[in-house]
Design a protein around this motif. Sequence first.
Motif, short mmCIF file in Angstrom:
data_model
loop_
_atom_site.label_atom_id
_atom_site.label_comp_id
_atom_site.label_asym_id
_atom_site.label_seq_id
_atom_site.Cartn_x
_atom_site.Cartn_y
_atom_site.Cartn_z
N THR A 158 -13.79 8.17 7.42
CA THR A 158 -13.12 9.47 7.27
C THR A 158 -14.10 10.61 7.43
O THR A 158 -13.78 11.66 8.02
N ASN A 205 -6.71 6.37 4.48
CA ASN A 205 -6.21 6.97 3.25
C ASN A 205 -5.66 8.37 3.56
O ASN A 205 -5.58 8.77 4.73
N GLU A 206 -5.28 9.10 2.54
CA GLU A 206 -4.65 10.41 2.77
C GLU A 206 -5.60 11.40 3.44
O GLU A 206 -5.17 12.21 4.27
N VAL A 209 -5.80 10.63 7.13
CA VAL A 209 -4.58 11.07 7.82
C VAL A 209 -4.66 12.55 8.16
O VAL A 209 -4.35 12.98 9.28
N SER A 218 2.12 7.49 7.59
CA SER A 218 2.04 8.27 6.36
C SER A 218 3.27 8.04 5.48
O SER A 218 3.16 7.85 4.26
N SER A 268 3.20 4.59 3.95
CA SER A 268 2.15 4.43 2.94
C SER A 268 2.43 5.26 1.69
O SER A 268 1.61 5.28 0.76
N PHE A 285 2.76 8.59 1.53
CA PHE A 285 2.04 9.87 1.52
C PHE A 285 2.96 11.07 1.76
O PHE A 285 2.49 12.19 1.90
N SER A 286 4.27 10.82 1.83
CA SER A 286 5.18 11.90 2.25
C SER A 286 5.23 13.05 1.26
O SER A 286 5.67 14.15 1.62
N ASN A 323 2.52 14.23 -0.22
CA ASN A 323 1.22 14.90 -0.19
C ASN A 323 1.37 16.22 0.57
O ASN A 323 1.61 16.24 1.78
N ILE A 345 -0.91 16.81 3.61
CA ILE A 345 -0.51 16.06 4.80
C ILE A 345 0.69 16.72 5.46
O ILE A 345 0.74 16.88 6.69
#
Length: 624
Positions: A221, A251-252, A255, A278, A281, A283-284, A286, A289
């Motif tokens: 990352t 990870n977030e 992304v 996303s 996983s 992450f929606s 976040n 993001i």
Amino acid sequence: MLSTLTSLHLPPLNHTQSPSSQNLTTHLLHSFSSPFELKQLHAHLIKTNTPLTSLPLTQIAFACALNPSFSYAQKIFQHVEKPEITAWNSCLKDFAEGNDPIDAIMLFHQLQCCRVVPDSFTLSFVLKACTRLLDIFTGRVLHGYVEKLGFQSNLFLMNMILNLYALCGVVRDARLMFDKMTQRDIVTWNIMMTLLVKRGDIKGAYDLFSGMPDRSVRSWTLMISGFAQCGKPKEAVRLFLEKEEAGVRANEVTVVAVLTACADLGDLDLGRRIHEYSNQSGFSRNVRICNTLIEMYVKCGCLEDARRVFDAMKERTVVSWSAMISGLAMHGQAEEALRLFSNMIQIGMEPNDVTFVGLLHACSHIGFVNEGRDFFTRMTRDYGVVPIIEHYGCMVDLLSRAGLLQEAHEFIMNMPIKPNGVVWGALLGGCKVHRNIELAEEATRHLSELDPLNDGYYIVLSNIYAEAQRWEDVARVRKLMRDRGVKKTPGWSSITVDGVVHEFVAGDEAHPQAEEIVQMWEKLLERMKLKGYVPNTSVVLLDMEEDQKEKFLNRHSEKLALVFGLIKTKSGTPIRIMKNLRVCEDCHAALKLISEIANREIVVRDRNRFHCFKDGSCSCRDYW
């Protein structure tokens, strides 16, 4: 009592305490908080023949740490079996993690003065305080203790010192320490890479990354983010795909980094895939993001997808609102941008400086001069947002596009801050549209001082002269560019088909399907002329014959990219093109007609904005 306090020798136990005396002792042992109260308790213990080992050492350390009674506490510690440093370590830990980490530094200096030998825990707690305070001086002292006491094999301590050097920007010392470390783990490498990325040394960071024996998701990352932030989105995407091949899950933070790269590249296919990943996983929710997804879809020309992400967000920040407003502005939907701003204010969300940049862009792209003036006034009056250079640039752009060149010039001259190249460049752009040579020359004089190596400004002035057929002045500008070593940036357009980016430059004949593209263009040209298309050769600002100008027009990069898209994509599929320069008037007219002839939606992202061609018209309403 005072004479009793001078002796710290343990008296013999002659009798047991009564229950009431025991209760008092227990109460005193857990209630003292100052040196005076400690001395009272000490006297009570001696009087009741209670051993000093019952004293809570950590509480003693806290009571005496930062005052003249420090030595008194030390004398008590001499009569207990546990090492003195154990009590001070508890105190140092709490100080280091508390609201005033400077207290840990002060206590450490007292320990030094009293020759109390620190252990590895002591050094770790004080290093934590140093890190929070960015205290490089004490950090160097601690590094010395690590070397002196033989803790070089303690990788945790060594990483803490390296991290402190990195956070303080001491590159030379950090690099020297890194190179000398006999042991390293992934944390060590990541610390050094983070430092180099922050310093803009992306090559040095990548060299380290390439030499890592093992990599964590943080390592990947770091490099993906580093490439994305330094303007190398292709490398960021390449590395992300390598990470996937290595079986490392994003990870977030990863992304966000790769979505940023997708936005810069206009890589919609990968962006959609990351969006799906996303959601899968979890992450929606976040917000960061989601904000980056909005930006990605906006920059890839998918305004409807950006709006769907925005509308689905359970929580929105000012960044979310500002990103959506700016996206609507870039796509020519100024009225909707202004409506969204009204909704934002109604729910009580406070706008920031970025919000107003988006609003002013919206007004500029559609010619809402009065609305733009109003926003510029209200941003300070109603919301306390002080204009910065970007807002002034937007206002000059708004006035210049609308043909109010004298007002724009006066606005620049009355600015409370020094105008930069963007401000004068906005005026120059307006001068080209409205053919004002005098103000264009003045703007260029300022630009030649502020940004002497920017080829765009010379080209615009040269084009203004060419439109007026002042060929001697054109030659003079071109000579000036040569003398200053300024080279013209070649125009290019790109289109992504099946995940592969295809780039075209004006007159491109190197593409493997160049011949097929030319043949397809000739067929389109016949149908366009039947609908009244006449090549606008006035945009070819070169001293050549008309037939040569027309041939030159037919090889503009966006036309080549468009035809390639028509050949390689299914009927009805939207075509998305990225261009590094402003779309010329002829290409704009041609793309409008082709969108109708081919029954395709054509989205072009040029240097300034998006053009969405559909059914023979453009979202910019021919105002760009």
